[in-house]
Design an enzyme around this catalytic site. Structure first.
Site, short mmCIF file in Angstrom:
data_model
loop_
_atom_site.label_atom_id
_atom_site.label_comp_id
_atom_site.label_asym_id
_atom_site.label_seq_id
_atom_site.Cartn_x
_atom_site.Cartn_y
_atom_site.Cartn_z
N THR A 42 31.09 54.76 1.20
CA THR A 42 30.51 53.89 2.22
C THR A 42 29.15 53.37 1.76
OG1 THR A 42 31.51 55.16 3.98
CG2 THR A 42 29.47 54.03 4.54
N GLY A 67 29.56 59.98 4.23
CA GLY A 67 30.25 61.28 4.25
C GLY A 67 31.13 61.42 5.47
C1 SD4 Z 1 33.42 57.60 7.71
N1 SD4 Z 1 31.19 57.93 6.89
O1 SD4 Z 1 34.27 56.78 8.05
C2 SD4 Z 1 32.38 57.14 6.73
C3 SD4 Z 1 33.01 57.12 5.40
C4 SD4 Z 1 32.40 57.85 4.35
O2 SD4 Z 1 32.91 59.48 2.83
O3 SD4 Z 1 31.21 57.80 4.12
N2 SD4 Z 1 33.26 58.56 3.68
O4 SD4 Z 1 33.41 58.75 8.10
#
Ligand code: SD4
Length: 324
Positions: free
Chosen positions: A186, A238
């Site tokens: 992200t 995350g």
């Molecule tokens: C989510 N925080 O959709 C985002 C994606 C991400 O590791 O950062 N994934 O949870």
């Protein structure tokens, strides 16, 4: 001496709270003088050097922080090799790529799209929601329809590479988010422009192979992103579920308001998740923060997270401290 008088005289913080004298003197909890370390500046989650470079080209020409974060985020959304954002993002478990994005400006205006399909530049649609609708959030088909009405092109976001990986995943259908996937994820991007205005953006295709309809933290104002012109801005990457539960980015900004440095504020917010979650070793969370003076900081659970900073001194990849 009365307690209140003593506090006023000594200027010491009590129970982690800043005294009025410290706030007025522009000092943090440790008495360190906060200084403007130079505008403009932008920071972004992960090693997204093309994104911060693009944001910088806007900032260095006295462009707005809002234009800078949108421009930077769009670079990653268009990059099919980044399989966590925009076009080329990994699909949900039904094989659909669904995007979440949010944007916020220095006046507290915000916009977001959730679970939107077929439009690459979710960040720009989020900005349109903010600027051209009476709402702050549009979801699913409504978000897509709005985007098309606004002139965005509809396209298939599932690239052959992501489709092939999805077909392989179907054989086990095991949902186990990978930590620091390809060291890239992200994108959350924050900027302070030459005029002293802050803005932030966050865009993602969410967790790979999530349940259909799942929404993470990224499009939720206060969770994946928060900007407060009086204090600073923060954004997250995350496991979104944990960030939502602790209203993470808002928490980071509030901790900075109490006088914590960006680094320390991110650390306390990560530790809040760690304390609440016995399984924390299985997840990654990374926060980055930028205060109104241009100081930045970050913290994460697992090593392997880093962030980009671009300011008048140059372009840096910074590895923050981690809990583990
Ligand atoms: C989510 N925080 O959709 C985002 C994606 C991400 O590791 O950062 N994934 O949870």
């Amino acid at each position: 001496m009365k307690r209140r008088k003593f506090i006023k005289k000594s200027g010491l913080s009590v129970g982690g709270m800043l005294t009025f004298a410290q706030v007025k003197a522009n000092k943090d909890l440790f008495g360190t003088e906060k200084q403007s370390i130079g505008k403009p500046v932008c920071i972004a989650t992960w090693n997204v050097k093309d994104a911060t470079q693009a944001a910088w080209t806007v900032l260095k020409e006295s462009g707005s922080a809002l234009d800078a974060v949108e421009t930077g985020a769009k670079v990653e959304e268009a990059d099919v090799n980044n399989q966590t954002v925009g076009k080329g993002g990994r699909p949900d478990r039904e094989g659909n790529v669904t995007l979440d994005a949010s944007i916020m400006d220095h006046q507290g205006n915000c916009g977001s799209v959730v679970c939107m399909q077929n439009i690459t530049h979710a960040i720009s649609v989020a900005r349109k929601v903010m600027e051209d609708t009476p709402h702050v959030m549009l979801a699913g088909k409504g978000a897509e329809q709005f985007a098309i009405e606004q002139g965005f092109e509809a396209e298939n976001l599932l690239t052959p590479k992501s489709a092939e990986e999805y077909q392989k995943w179907l054989k086990t259908s095991n949902y186990e988010p990978v930590i620091n996937i390809e060291n890239h994820d992200t994108i959350g991007i924050l900027a302070l422009d030459a005029q002293g205005n802050l803005a932030g953006g966050c865009t993602t295709s969410g967790m790979a192979y999530k349940m259909a309809g799942r929404v993470g933290d990224s499009p939720i104002i206060g969770a994946g992103l928060f900007v407060d012109q009086k204090v600073g801005a923060a954004t997250a990457t995350g496991m979104g579920e944990e960030v939502v539960k602790t209203v993470g980015s808002f928490l980071v900004v509030e901790l900075m308001r109490q006088g914590h440095s960006p680094d320390k504020a991110c650390q306390i917010a990560v530790e809040r998740i760690v304390e609440n979650n016995p399984e924390y070793q299985k997840i990654q969370i990374g926060y980055i923060a930028l205060d109104k003076y241009g100081n930045s900081g970050a913290y994460c659970i697992h090593p392997g997270f880093n962030y980009r900073r671009f300011d008048t001194k140059g372009h840096e990849l910074i590895t923050p401290r981690s809990h583990l």
